[in-house]
Design a protein around this motif. Structure first.
Motif, PDB file in Angstrom:
ATOM      1  N   ARG A 171      -9.668 -24.189   9.504  1.00 51.52           N
ATOM      2  CA  ARG A 171      -9.631 -22.818   8.992  1.00 51.52           C
ATOM      3  C   ARG A 171      -9.030 -21.957  10.090  1.00 51.52           C
ATOM      4  N   TRP A 172      -8.119 -21.065   9.710  1.00 52.90           N
ATOM      5  CA  TRP A 172      -7.503 -20.219  10.717  1.00 52.90           C
ATOM      6  C   TRP A 172      -7.058 -18.896  10.100  1.00 52.90           C
ATOM      7  N   ARG A 173      -6.967 -17.901  10.958  1.00 60.30           N
ATOM      8  CA  ARG A 173      -6.515 -16.568  10.555  1.00 60.30           C
ATOM      9  C   ARG A 173      -5.803 -15.949  11.738  1.00 60.30           C
ATOM     10  N   SER A 174      -4.569 -15.569  11.542  1.00 56.66           N
ATOM     11  CA  SER A 174      -3.796 -14.969  12.623  1.00 56.66           C
ATOM     12  C   SER A 174      -4.271 -13.543  12.875  1.00 56.66           C
ATOM     13  N   PRO A 175      -4.153 -13.058  14.120  1.00 54.00           N
ATOM     14  CA  PRO A 175      -4.544 -11.676  14.411  1.00 54.00           C
ATOM     15  C   PRO A 175      -3.810 -10.692  13.508  1.00 54.00           C
ATOM     16  N   GLY A 176      -4.576  -9.745  12.962  1.00 53.17           N
ATOM     17  CA  GLY A 176      -4.008  -8.734  12.085  1.00 53.17           C
ATOM     18  C   GLY A 176      -4.072  -9.076  10.612  1.00 53.17           C
ATOM     19  N   GLU A 177      -4.355 -10.347  10.278  1.00 55.69           N
ATOM     20  CA  GLU A 177      -4.453 -10.742   8.883  1.00 55.69           C
ATOM     21  C   GLU A 177      -5.897 -10.651   8.406  1.00 55.69           C
ATOM     22  N   THR A 178      -6.060 -10.440   7.118  1.00 52.83           N
ATOM     23  CA  THR A 178      -7.401 -10.392   6.525  1.00 52.83           C
ATOM     24  C   THR A 178      -7.742 -11.680   5.785  1.00 52.83           C
ATOM     25  N   ARG A 179      -6.748 -12.490   5.500  1.00 51.51           N
ATOM     26  CA  ARG A 179      -6.958 -13.712   4.724  1.00 51.51           C
ATOM     27  C   ARG A 179      -7.030 -14.926   5.643  1.00 51.51           C
ATOM     28  N   ARG A 320     -12.793  -2.655   0.394  1.00 52.20           N
ATOM     29  CA  ARG A 320     -12.169  -3.657   1.261  1.00 52.20           C
ATOM     30  C   ARG A 320     -10.697  -3.373   1.509  1.00 52.20           C
ATOM     31  N   GLY A 321     -10.167  -2.319   0.919  1.00 54.51           N
ATOM     32  CA  GLY A 321      -8.766  -1.990   1.121  1.00 54.51           C
ATOM     33  C   GLY A 321      -7.809  -2.787   0.264  1.00 54.51           C
ATOM     34  N   ASN A 322      -8.320  -3.544  -0.715  1.00 55.19           N
ATOM     35  CA  ASN A 322      -7.467  -4.326  -1.600  1.00 55.19           C
ATOM     36  C   ASN A 322      -7.064  -3.567  -2.855  1.00 55.19           C
ATOM     37  N   LEU A 323      -7.594  -2.381  -3.034  1.00 52.30           N
ATOM     38  CA  LEU A 323      -7.245  -1.535  -4.172  1.00 52.30           C
ATOM     39  C   LEU A 323      -7.196  -0.095  -3.678  1.00 52.30           C
ATOM     40  N   LYS A 324      -5.996   0.450  -3.610  1.00 54.50           N
ATOM     41  CA  LYS A 324      -5.840   1.817  -3.119  1.00 54.50           C
ATOM     42  C   LYS A 324      -6.072   2.800  -4.259  1.00 54.50           C
ATOM     43  N   VAL A 325      -6.954   3.746  -4.024  1.00 57.89           N
ATOM     44  CA  VAL A 325      -7.254   4.764  -5.028  1.00 57.89           C
ATOM     45  C   VAL A 325      -6.808   6.129  -4.517  1.00 57.89           C
ATOM     46  N   GLU A 326      -6.668   7.056  -5.432  1.00 61.24           N
ATOM     47  CA  GLU A 326      -6.251   8.406  -5.066  1.00 61.24           C
ATOM     48  C   GLU A 326      -7.318   9.060  -4.202  1.00 61.24           C
ATOM     49  N   PRO A 327      -6.975   9.488  -2.989  1.00 60.61           N
ATOM     50  CA  PRO A 327      -7.980  10.128  -2.136  1.00 60.61           C
ATOM     51  C   PRO A 327      -8.253  11.554  -2.585  1.00 60.61           C
ATOM     52  N   PRO A 328      -9.353  12.135  -2.145  1.00 58.97           N
ATOM     53  CA  PRO A 328      -9.622  13.542  -2.468  1.00 58.97           C
ATOM     54  C   PRO A 328      -8.506  14.437  -1.943  1.00 58.97           C
ATOM     55  N   ARG A 329      -8.188  15.484  -2.699  1.00 57.99           N
ATOM     56  CA  ARG A 329      -7.114  16.386  -2.284  1.00 57.99           C
ATOM     57  C   ARG A 329      -7.638  17.354  -1.223  1.00 57.99           C
ATOM     58  N   ARG A 330      -7.964  16.777  -0.119  1.00 55.84           N
ATOM     59  CA  ARG A 330      -8.457  17.518   1.025  1.00 55.84           C
ATOM     60  C   ARG A 330      -7.764  16.962   2.266  1.00 55.84           C
ATOM     61  N   PRO A 331      -7.580  17.756   3.306  1.00 56.05           N
ATOM     62  CA  PRO A 331      -6.968  17.219   4.524  1.00 56.05           C
ATOM     63  C   PRO A 331      -7.786  16.074   5.089  1.00 56.05           C
ATOM     64  N   GLU A 332      -7.116  15.015   5.515  1.00 56.55           N
ATOM     65  CA  GLU A 332      -7.817  13.916   6.149  1.00 56.55           C
ATOM     66  C   GLU A 332      -8.376  14.389   7.492  1.00 56.55           C
ATOM     67  N   PRO A 333      -9.512  13.891   7.896  1.00 59.33           N
ATOM     68  CA  PRO A 333     -10.125  14.350   9.144  1.00 59.33           C
ATOM     69  C   PRO A 333      -9.307  13.951  10.365  1.00 59.33           C
ATOM     70  N   ASP A 334      -9.370  14.799  11.378  1.00 54.80           N
ATOM     71  CA  ASP A 334      -8.721  14.487  12.648  1.00 54.80           C
ATOM     72  C   ASP A 334      -9.502  13.397  13.369  1.00 54.80           C
TER      73      ASP A 334
END
Length: 461
Positions: A171-179, A320-334
């Motif tokens: 079993r292996w996973r390269s750096p930066g991969e999630t799978r 898990r970041g596998n489904l991107k949804v519309e974020p709230p229409r507010r500025p993202e935090p610093d």
């Protein structure tokens, strides 16, 4: 005598029904459920929760903190320092990461058992994979914590063990991969079978035990076929429930969770075996001592497995970041200020308030009392305090990766009032008067920096 003086596991509140995967995708899934770390949890926060439970039942002073995970929040900086700060450990105690592989977690435990100082060994993992994959459905999220020390407080004496190491790509996973990727299963099963036989035989020889002396054992790892074969070939009398049907396999944390489950039900004199399949096989033997009879875990594994709330498959994918949804229409935090976080670390990480000589509690902590200029302020740790929801609101507009957000005003039993986000709760289930407790969570990310603070969660059971 050296061994475990306290222990705990942490299982997140949320569960995903595996059948939902098949219902949504037409493949994958299976029977039972898997544990799911909430959107505001990561391996650092789960490690804090497991460690808090373990430290609540011991007076040991921790000299070293070892943290293991395959899914760290950071590279190039130490994750264990945030855990150290949240636990309020002494500045003189070390905080060290042992990251990257399943074997790192059992390696950290072995290092502690063969050492001489009091060591807190914490492991946590978030297991996932591509949608419909076996890793997604069979995985689980969780954490474990073991306090390792010496003396009369030892509840599980370390008897010894053995290792069989092999270099093979399974079993292996390269750096930066999630799978994670897998080699053909029969190959890994064949290699692991030989390693398990060698490690098991050597461990019995070193400890002068026979198979019949082992009261109960846990076999764990990420190669299911190899473990099934080992369960038949190692002549073990009794195996603990691997919790696969209820929470899944929590990777680096799973050996500690299964050891905790065995200790929850052990009696003095029982011999416990822990067999870990991870790029080799590690065998550890423990004997429950008389001190275990008086030991009461803060929360046993069975009660955490039973305390649960559901999460939909679509929400799981978005967390898990596998489904991107519309974020709230507010500025993202610093990004959070590193210098401000350092100046306020006792409050931000340790959740430490202040109390003046008149008994008034200040949250956040204040240098000068609000009741008359008294500067004799005493620090008051609040991480273990409990409180009541005085009022709350459900906010559907504030920026959050998982709206809506429940905000409440919390009145703590021993004084102090604080607005806090309430987590691990469905908006329809919140009520004024509900009892809550603090939990260490992730607020948001900014420029790759995780902003941690404390939230409130319902007290259940």
């Amino acid at each position: 005598m050296r061994g475990i003086t306290s222990y705990a596991g942490y299982i997140p509140f949320r569960r995903l029904d595996r059948s939902e995967i098949f219902d949504s995708m037409g493949s994958g899934g299976g029977h039972g459920q898997r544990s799911v770390a909430s959107f505001d949890e990561d391996t650092t926060t789960m490690a804090v929760e497991a460690a808090r439970l373990a430290l609540a039942t011991t007076d040991e002073i921790v000299n070293t903190l070892l943290f293991s995970t395959t899914t760290p929040t950071y590279l190039d900086r130490t994750n264990a320092t945030a855990i150290h700060a949240a636990l309020g450990l002494a500045g003189e105690s070390a905080a060290i990461d042992m990251l990257g592989s399943q074997r790192s977690a059992v390696g950290a435990l072995q290092v502690a058992l063969e050492g001489s100082t009091t060591t807190l060994v914490v492991a946590a993992d978030i297991r996932t994979g591509l949608p419909t994959s076996s890793d997604e459905s069979a995985g689980g999220d969780g954490a474990s914590a073991m306090v390792v020390g010496s003396g009369d407080g030892v509840i599980a004496e370390y008897l010894g063990g053995a290792t069989a190491t092999g270099e093979f790509v399974d079993r292996w996973r390269s750096p930066g991969e999630t799978r994670s990727k897998l080699w053909e299963e029969k190959f890994g099963e064949h290699v692991y079978s030989d390693l398990a036989q060698r490690a098991w035989a050597n461990a019995l020889a070193v400890t002068e035990l026979s198979p019949g002396d082992i009261t109960i054992a846990a076999l764990t790892g990420l190669h299911t076929r190899a473990i099934r074969r080992g369960a038949k070939s190692l002549a073990i009398n009794s195996l603990v429930d691997d919790l696969q049907a209820n929470i899944g396999n929590s990777g680096a944390a799973h050996p500690g969770i299964l050891l905790a489950a065995m200790l929850d039900n052990a009696s003095p004199g029982d011999v416990l075996g822990l067999v870990i399949y991870a790029d080799g096989v590690q065998v550890l033997f423990f004997r429950a001592t008389e001190a275990l009879e008086a030991f009461e875990p803060k929360q046993c594994i069975a009660s955490q497995v039973a305390a649960k709330g559901s999460v939909s498959y679509s929400k799981f994918l978005s967390w898990r970041g596998n489904l991107k949804v519309e974020p709230p229409r507010r500025p993202e935090p610093d990004r959070p200020s590193s210098s401000a976080a350092y100046r306020n670390r006792d409050w931000k990480f340790g959740f430490s308030a202040s109390r003046d000589s008149a008994g008034v509690l200040h949250m956040p902590p204040a240098r000068v009392s609000t009741t008359g200029g008294d500067e004799q302020m005493a620090a008051v740790p609040m991480a273990n305090a409990v409180g009541t929801i005085a009022t709350f609101t459900i906010d559907k507009l504030v920026y959050s990766p998982s709206p809506p957000v429940v905000f409440g005003v919390i009145d703590f039993d021993d004084g102090g009032r604080l607005p806090m986000e309430i987590t691990d709760v469905d908006p329809d289930d919140v009520a004024i008067g509900d009892r809550v407790e603090p939990t260490f969570r992730r607020l948001y990310d900014g420029d790759g920096i995780a902003n941690y603070f404390w939230k409130a969660r319902p007290i259940r059971g």
